[in-house]
Every structure is written in structure tokens, then in C-alpha cells.
Scaffold this active site. Structure first.
Site, PDB file in Angstrom:
ATOM      1  N   HIS A 245      -0.688  -0.159   3.815  1.00  0.00           N
ATOM      2  CA  HIS A 245      -0.359   1.243   3.522  1.00  0.00           C
ATOM      3  C   HIS A 245      -1.509   1.989   2.841  1.00  0.00           C
ATOM      4  CE1 HIS A 245       3.507  -0.119   4.685  1.00  0.00           C
ATOM      5  NE2 HIS A 245       3.942  -0.526   3.512  1.00  0.00           N
ATOM      6  N   LYS A 351       8.060   5.622  -9.736  1.00  0.00           N
ATOM      7  CA  LYS A 351       7.829   5.437  -8.300  1.00  0.00           C
ATOM      8  C   LYS A 351       7.069   6.652  -7.828  1.00  0.00           C
ATOM      9  CE  LYS A 351       9.464   4.684  -3.730  1.00  0.00           C
ATOM     10  NZ  LYS A 351       8.666   3.695  -3.074  1.00  0.00           N
TER      11      LYS A 351
END
Ligand code: BG6
Length: 498
Positions: A245, A351
Site C-alpha cells: 500500500h 487511524k
């Protein structure tokens, strides 16, 4: 173009990916009118379900995982009618004979023009076995309709296993049939990196070592390994997040402009960029990479959180990293001398996935002798990939008042103000593109291999030397202390807020 009619076969359909992401994403596409009119879904796995009981289970799970704001019961009932299940082992030749017969029946019933998309929601160890089963029934050849496979990561565990895996896959399939998924590339905000850079005239001239000081790419997660300890303990964050990613985002951010928007042109540029990343020597690893593993700590709600080594299916003496930070150099004219810092981890405070492009400071002589001279900070361009999706430019402005004081201010673009659609999980776009035969957002074997080449020296050193300080950061913190100083020998620091 609308996607072609097709059957989507999911191998490993009783697993987590299917219920959390695949079925909800397909249903989202269905509700948005983006699935073909003629389609069917066939789940295949070892677990003991019938088509009926599998539908019941999917119906319960979809309520939990769908992102539909108002769940449309009628649409779900119609969609669910097209879901089928075949209980089978992947090493059973008869199962593939059964599969062939079932595919023919479904093809006739749903008019899917013999097109089949095979989704490998399984560990890579069985990709070969499934491919061989499909070959035995002639389902890998594109004699009638098209045949495509979507392969989930991890694409190998290191460079040599990735090479063998690619070789194995390509012994059954042509490269054009293979869609290696990296769901970050399905995120709107990641795709927007291309729009931002190449559809605007004002940024690209600044996009080089003359104007940019360094780049930071951060992807932090609050959660720990949850139920995935068995997989994660063999993987770690370098393999789980950074090698795929984060490198894909770096490639979009740093590659040269492709001359067309053709999938191969884009992937060629990504490949060129990743191939230019300097490979670390073993003795450089300790100065360019930091690893961490979370200890017990606290969840956001204040409840106690386990240490990684106490997680289900994790070795109590595990040497696996749940946090990593890396400093890379790109050896090309555009980026010479511009470090790229990458970091990712689980069990962290927030997050958030974010890219910071930090520009060079302005020369300070103009403001010498004024209070502003000590306040001249570098400009930053921040891509908020998730959450609070948007783009921000931070620059200095004069504070109102008689003297020349500066303060950092922001120019902000917010996705949800500008557009009504909410960015999806990434899987919707990937599935849609695969059904249309557009491979732009999928990885190619050479890209995967180059990415492994970059992380391999780090994996080798970390595999050989046990981390004596593990666990080295409390769950719910900002990560290991050593990572804070990774950029600092060059008087650089991580952007404070993540
Ligand atoms: C997956 C990793 O690829 O990405 C997970 O295997 C991680 O460990 C996930 O949690 C993060 O994805 P997202 O879209 O939530 O940032």
C-alpha cells in the site's frame, strides 16, 4: 463502459474478506447500478454450507458490514437470489468437475456470455492448486468468454517466494488475465493523486528536488491484529502494509507523468519509479529503518488492550514488527536528495493515512531583524487519504497587528464538502474495473517484484537479528521512540499530528 455480464467465483468464500468486503462492495455496486444486468456470484469453500444457508449467512453479515446508509431490503433480496455456493476442497479433482457443470448451468440461467471472474480470497499457498484445478476443466483458457483472476495479497513473503508465486501463476494464466489487487489503489483519494498532479498546471513544476525538501507517507491504525494473528505473525507490517500500500502511494506521488492514461503507460511509470529506489545495504538498515511491536496499553475507550505477544495465534516470543518506519532515497534526477519517510503500524493512537509533501523553506533574509525570522516554517501540502478525506496546503500568513509576526494557516479542500459521494472501501472500484478489463489500478508482476527488492534487505536484517527491545511501544501510543528521531539527523521531523 458498463461491465460485461459475468459470473464471479469466490474461492475461500466462507472467510472474512467475503463477508466484510467482497459481498458488501458488490452489493454497493449493485445498488449504484454498476453491476452488469446479467451476473451471478458463486462462493466456493470447504465449509459446510448450502446455497440456502450461505445466503442466510451473507444476509446477516451484510447488515453489519454494508456501507449503505439506508439498507435496501428489496435490492438485497434480488441481489441475494444470485448468490450460489459450492462446498468443495480445492485439492479435489471431482470438485472442479462439479464446478464446471455448475458454471455452465449458471451461465445459461443468467446469460453471462461465458465470462468468469475468479477471485482468490485464499492464502497464496493454494493459488497454484486452484489454478491447476481450473486448468483441468479448461477454465483458464479464453476460448469462449473472458477468464480473469483476482489475486489477493500477500504476493509472496519475500522476493524469492514472490518470484516463485508469479512464475506459478503465470504458468496457468497470461499476465493480462491476472489482476493483483491492492485495495489502496481503489481509494478515491489515492487515485486523486494522479488528478492532482497531472490535471493541474500549478503543482507539477514544483514537484522536484529544487522545491521539495522531503516526503512523508504515514498509515496508522488503532486496532491491533484482531483475529488475524495467524497470518500477521508470519507477515508483520513491512509485508502487510509498506511493501504494497505505501509503495503504491509513493509511486503515484513520485512517478514521472505518463504520456497517456493507458494502464500499461501508468504501470510502466510506477515500475520506473520503484526501480529507482536505492536498495539499502545491510549495514544501512539500522539507520534507515525502525521497527516496533506493541505492548499492552489502553484502547480509546480506556479499556485495557493486550500486548501483541498475547494476541490469539501469535507466538509469545514473537519477533514480528507491528510498526515500521523507513527512510528511502530515489535515485533519479527529480528526487535526488529528497528523502521519503514511510511509517505504518497497528495499536497506535489514531487511524489515519496521510501524505505530507514538505517544501524547502523560504530564504529568511527578508525578515531578518523582525519577530518573523524565527517563525519561518516550511510550507506543506497534505493529502488526507483517510479519514476526513481532503487536501490541505499549509503556509505562513502575517498575523494581524502592527509587527511582522507569522502564523501557519491552512487552505483546505474537503471531499465531503465538494462532492456528495462518500469514498468507498476501494474494493468497489477494483471489482468494477476488473469486470471491465481495466487493469490500471492493479499491480503487475514486475511492480510486485521490484517492491520486494526494496524491502528485502530490511526483512533479512530483521529476520536475522532479534529485536531485543520488543515490545517497545504501548498499545494506543504514537509508536516506538526510536521512530521519532528517524528523520531528525537531517533536522526534519514527522508532521506532529499523526
Ligand atoms: C490490509 C492489511 O491490506 O489493509 C490490514 O492486511 C490493514 O492489516 C488494512 O488493516 C488497512 O486497510 P484500510 O483500508 O483500512 O486502511
Amino acid at each position: 463502459d458498463a461491465p460485461d455480464p459475468c459470473i464471479i467465483v469466490v474461492f475461500g468464500a466462507s472467510g472474512d474478506l467475503t463477508k466484510r468486503l467482497l459481498i458488501p462492495s458488490l452489493f454497493n455496486l449493485y445498488c449504484d447500478g454498476l453491476l452488469p444486468d446479467f451476473f451471478a456470484i458463486l462462493g466456493m469453500a470447504m465449509d459446510d454450507y448450502t446455497t440456502e444457508s450461505f445466503r442466510v449467512r451473507m444476509s446477516t453479515d451484510v447488515q453489519k458490514y454494508s456501507r449503505q446508509e439506508q439498507f435496501d431490503e428489496t435490492a438485497w433480496a434480488n441481489f441475494c437470489d444470485r448468490i450460489h455456493y459450492l462446498q468443495a476442497r480445492f485439492d479435489d479433482a471431482d470438485a472442479f468437475v462439479q464446478l464446471k457443470a455448475l458454471l455452465q448451468t449458471l451461465d445459461t440461467r443468467y446469460s453471462t456470455d461465458s465470462n468468469v471472474l475468479f477471485y482468490m480470497a485464499t492464502p497464496p499457498a493454494v493459488f497454484g492448486m486452484i489454478s491447476s484445478g481450473l486448468e483441468s476443466i479448461g477454465m483458464n483458457a479464453e476460448n469462449e468468454g473472458w477468464r480473469r483472476i483476482i489475486v489477493e495479497k500477500p504476493f509472496g513473503m519475500d522476493l524469492s517466494s514472490a518470484l516463485s508465486l508469479n512464475e506459478e501463476i503465470l504458468s496457468y494464466w497470461k499476465e493480462q488475465q491476472v489482476y493483483r489487487i491492492d485495495h489502496y489503489l481503489g481509494k478515491e483519494t489515492v487515485q486523486n493523486l494522479l488528478a492532482f498532479r497531472f490535471a493541474n498546471g500549478m503543482f507539477e513544476p514544483l514537484w522536484n528536488r529544487t522545491h521539495i525538501d522531503h516526503i512523508q507517507i504515514t498509515a496508522t491504525e488503532q486496532v491491533g491484529v484482531e483475529w488475524r494473528g495467524g497470518y500477521y505473525d508470519k507477515s508483520g507490517v513491512m509485508r502487510d502494509m509498506i511493501q504494497n500500500h505505501l509503495f503504491q502511494m509513493m509511486a503515484y506521488l513520485c512517478m514521472e507523468p505518463p504520456t497517456t492514461f493507458d494502464p500499461e503507460a501508468i504501470r510502466n511509470e510506477k515500475y520506473k519509479l520503484l526501480s529507482a529506489v536505492r536498495i539499502l545495504k545491510p549495514e544501512e538498515v539500522r539507520y534507515h529503518a525502525v521497527r516496533g511491536q506493541y505492548d499492552e496499553g489502553v484502547n480509546l475507550d480506556g479499556s485495557p488492550a493486550k500486548a501483541y505477544r498475547d494476541e490469539h495465534l501469535v507466538d509469545p516470543h514473537s519477533n514480528t514488527e507491528t510498526y515500521a518506519a523507513l527512510k528511502l532515497r530515489i535515485d533519479n534526477w527529480r528526487w535526488h536528495g529528497v528523502p521519503v519517510f514511510l511509517r505504518s503500524g497497528k495499536g497506535l493512537r489514531t487511524k489515519s493515512t496521510e501524505i505530507v509533501v514538505q517544501f524547502r523553506r523560504a530564504p529568511e533574509f527578508t525578515f531578518r531583524g523582525t519577530p518573523a525570522s524565527s517563525q519561518l516554517e516550511a510550507n506543506q501540502l497534505i493529502f488526507r487519504i483517510q479519514p476526513n478525506e481532503g487536501i490541505e496546503i499549509r503556509f505562513l500568513a502575517k498575523r494581524p497587528g502592527p509587527s511582522m509576526h507569522m502564523r501557519k494557516v491552512n487552505m483546505n479542500f474537503e471531499y465531503d464538502e465538494a462532492f456528495s459521494a462518500h469514498p468507498g472501501t476501494g474494493y468497489e472500484t477494483m471489482l468494477y474495473d476488473c469486470m471491465r478489463g481495466d487493469a490500471s489500478l492493479f499491480s503487475r508482476s514486475d511492480l510486485v517484484e521490484t517492491s520486494w527488492r526494496i524491502v528485502q534487505p530490511v526483512l533479512d536484517v530483521w529476520g536475522e537479528e532479534r529485536a531485543r527491545d520488543f515490545p517497545n511501544y504501548p498499545f494506543g501510543s504514537w509508536g516506538p521512540k526510536a521512530a521519532f528521531s528517524l528523520p531528525s539527523p537531517d533536522h526534519r521531523r514527522w508532521l506532529a499530528r499523526t
